[in-house]
Design a protein around this motif. Structure first.
Motif, PDB file in Angstrom:
ATOM      1  N   ILE A  99       0.841  -1.201   0.000  1.00 56.33           N
ATOM      2  CA  ILE A  99       0.000   0.000   0.000  1.00 56.33           C
ATOM      3  C   ILE A  99       0.878   1.253   0.000  1.00 56.33           C
ATOM      4  O   ILE A  99       0.631   2.208  -0.736  1.00 56.33           O
ATOM      5  N   ALA A 100       1.938   1.235   0.823  1.00 59.65           N
ATOM      6  CA  ALA A 100       2.846   2.379   0.898  1.00 59.65           C
ATOM      7  C   ALA A 100       3.449   2.642  -0.471  1.00 59.65           C
ATOM      8  O   ALA A 100       3.483   3.781  -0.949  1.00 59.65           O
ATOM      9  N   MET A 103       1.063   4.203  -2.849  1.00 64.52           N
ATOM     10  CA  MET A 103       0.864   5.632  -2.560  1.00 64.52           C
ATOM     11  C   MET A 103       1.984   6.475  -3.160  1.00 64.52           C
ATOM     12  O   MET A 103       1.717   7.516  -3.763  1.00 64.52           O
ATOM     13  N   PHE A 104       3.234   6.020  -3.005  1.00 69.18           N
ATOM     14  CA  PHE A 104       4.358   6.757  -3.605  1.00 69.18           C
ATOM     15  C   PHE A 104       4.142   6.893  -5.105  1.00 69.18           C
ATOM     16  O   PHE A 104       4.269   7.957  -5.686  1.00 69.18           O
ATOM     17  N   PHE A 107       1.208   9.359  -5.972  1.00 70.23           N
ATOM     18  CA  PHE A 107       1.533  10.766  -5.717  1.00 70.23           C
ATOM     19  C   PHE A 107       2.606  11.261  -6.675  1.00 70.23           C
ATOM     20  O   PHE A 107       2.517  12.364  -7.198  1.00 70.23           O
ATOM     21  N   LEU A 108       3.628  10.436  -6.909  1.00 66.23           N
ATOM     22  CA  LEU A 108       4.739  10.902  -7.734  1.00 66.23           C
ATOM     23  C   LEU A 108       4.361  10.979  -9.207  1.00 66.23           C
ATOM     24  O   LEU A 108       4.767  11.903  -9.908  1.00 66.23           O
ATOM     25  N   ILE A 111       2.518  14.076 -10.077  1.00 70.38           N
ATOM     26  CA  ILE A 111       3.377  15.248 -10.217  1.00 70.38           C
ATOM     27  C   ILE A 111       4.151  15.210 -11.527  1.00 70.38           C
ATOM     28  O   ILE A 111       4.339  16.206 -12.194  1.00 70.38           O
TER      29      ILE A 111
ATOM     30  N   ALA B  41       3.101   6.354   5.014  1.00 74.92           N
ATOM     31  CA  ALA B  41       3.174   6.297   3.545  1.00 74.92           C
ATOM     32  C   ALA B  41       2.543   7.555   2.955  1.00 74.92           C
ATOM     33  O   ALA B  41       3.090   8.161   2.029  1.00 74.92           O
ATOM     34  N   SER B  49       6.059  14.615  -3.186  1.00 74.59           N
ATOM     35  CA  SER B  49       5.412  15.386  -4.257  1.00 74.59           C
ATOM     36  C   SER B  49       5.647  16.880  -4.095  1.00 74.59           C
ATOM     37  O   SER B  49       5.687  17.609  -5.082  1.00 74.59           O
TER      38      SER B  49
END
Lengths: 113, 207
Positions: A99-100, A103-104, A107-108, A111, B41, B49
């Motif tokens: 899950i972590a 998420m990265f 989000f990344l 961007i 996380a 970000s």
């Protein structure tokens, strides 16, 4: 009752064996600690040595990953298969990691693109 | 129950999991930690970000702000405090209550040292004008590192309460799982810090 257990006196031999076992285990923990310190030192050294960022970033992320797995499996006793509910715990921890990571990624990529 | 007086000979091999209550606490603290993984996380992802993002012409960047020597000392303090709590658990297994209390106290002292440096660091940044509301970058940074700092505070209060409340009780199967759960939580704080010093400080300095 929740706090009850069977009380059993150990034989002298068993007692000495267990004490010795605990001491050996503690020595292993100190070695693991030494490895963690070394990995930390290495991570800082690589950055201070001023190599290319494209080389440093994957290396220090890898070092962090190794150190965290070491911490989880030695200091936090995830290597102890006899501990109660260890299967449940491992499943939760690794799914937490998935899950972590998701998420990265989310989000990344929001961007970047 | 907790009145049972144990000797090192009658003390179970896994005192933290010898009772039903202990087994429940063990799996309970781990499930809490897994939910905490997702909390971290999200703040990590937010930080990555928003790193270096802020108003046009912002003078602050990770590369210009962070200093490695301080982060290195903080890392060493927290990593060592992880080892001292392992020593406490070693004495817990050997039914040596004095050892547990002493090593847990050393853990608290090292944790306090870490916390003092973190407060100094935050104070320093705010003094430079890099406050919480200065930019998206500063908000994300303080939220991430501050959430970790909050965990350190909670861990310290927790361990101090254990040391004080059990000082006259001695070691029993009632409080052994409590010490064990606190030590697992303390290690988890160190796990998170490994990622913070790598992702925030080391990768921050690289730009």
């Amino acid at each position: 009752m929740g706090h009850d257990t069977q009380v059993q006196a150990k034989s002298k031999k068993q007692y000495e064996y267990d004490r010795h076992h605990n001491a050996v285990h503690m020595r292993k923990q100190v070695i693991n600690f030494a490895i963690m310190i070394f990995l930390t030192f290495l991570a800082f050294a690589v950055v201070v040595a001023d190599f290319s960022a494209y080389f440093i970033k994957p290396v220090i992320l890898l070092l962090a990953g190794v150190q965290v797995v070491l911490q989880l499996y030695s200091f936090m006793h995830m290597d102890d298969k006899k501990a109660s509910h260890m299967g449940v715990i491992s499943t939760f921890v690794w799914f937490g990691a998935v899950i972590a990571f998701t998420m990265f990624l989310t989000f990344l990529t929001i961007i970047w693109w | 129950m907790e009145e049972t007086k144990f000797t090192p000979q009658t003390w179970p091999d896994k005192p933290e999991q010898a009772t039903m209550e202990g087994k429940n606490k063990f799996v309970g603290i781990w499930i809490f930690i897994c939910s905490d993984i997702t909390l971290f996380a999200s703040v990590f992802a937010t930080y990555l970000s928003l790193k270096d993002k802020g108003p046009a012409g912002m003078e602050f960047s990770a590369a210009s702000l962070f200093e490695l020597p301080l982060a290195f000392v903080m890392t060493m303090l927290l990593l060592t405090s992880s080892l001292t709590s392992v020593y406490a658990m070693y004495h817990l297994k050997n039914h040596n209550f004095k050892g547990v209390q002493i090593w847990m106290s050393i853990t608290v002292l090292l944790g306090l040292g870490f916390l003092a440096l973190e407060i100094y660091e935050f104070y320093h940044y705010v003094h430079l004008g890099f406050g919480y509301t200065q930019s998206a970058f500063s908000s994300a940074f303080f939220t991430l590192v501050g959430t970790h700092g909050l965990h350190v505070v909670i861990g310290l209060v927790w361990i101090v309460c254990l040391i004080v409340r059990n000082a006259r009780r001695g070691l029993s199967l009632y409080n052994a799982p409590k010490y064990y759960a606190a030590s697992i939580f303390w290690h988890f704080i160190d796990v998170i810090w490994v990622f913070i010093f790598t992702v925030v400080y080391l990768m921050g300095v690289l730009g």
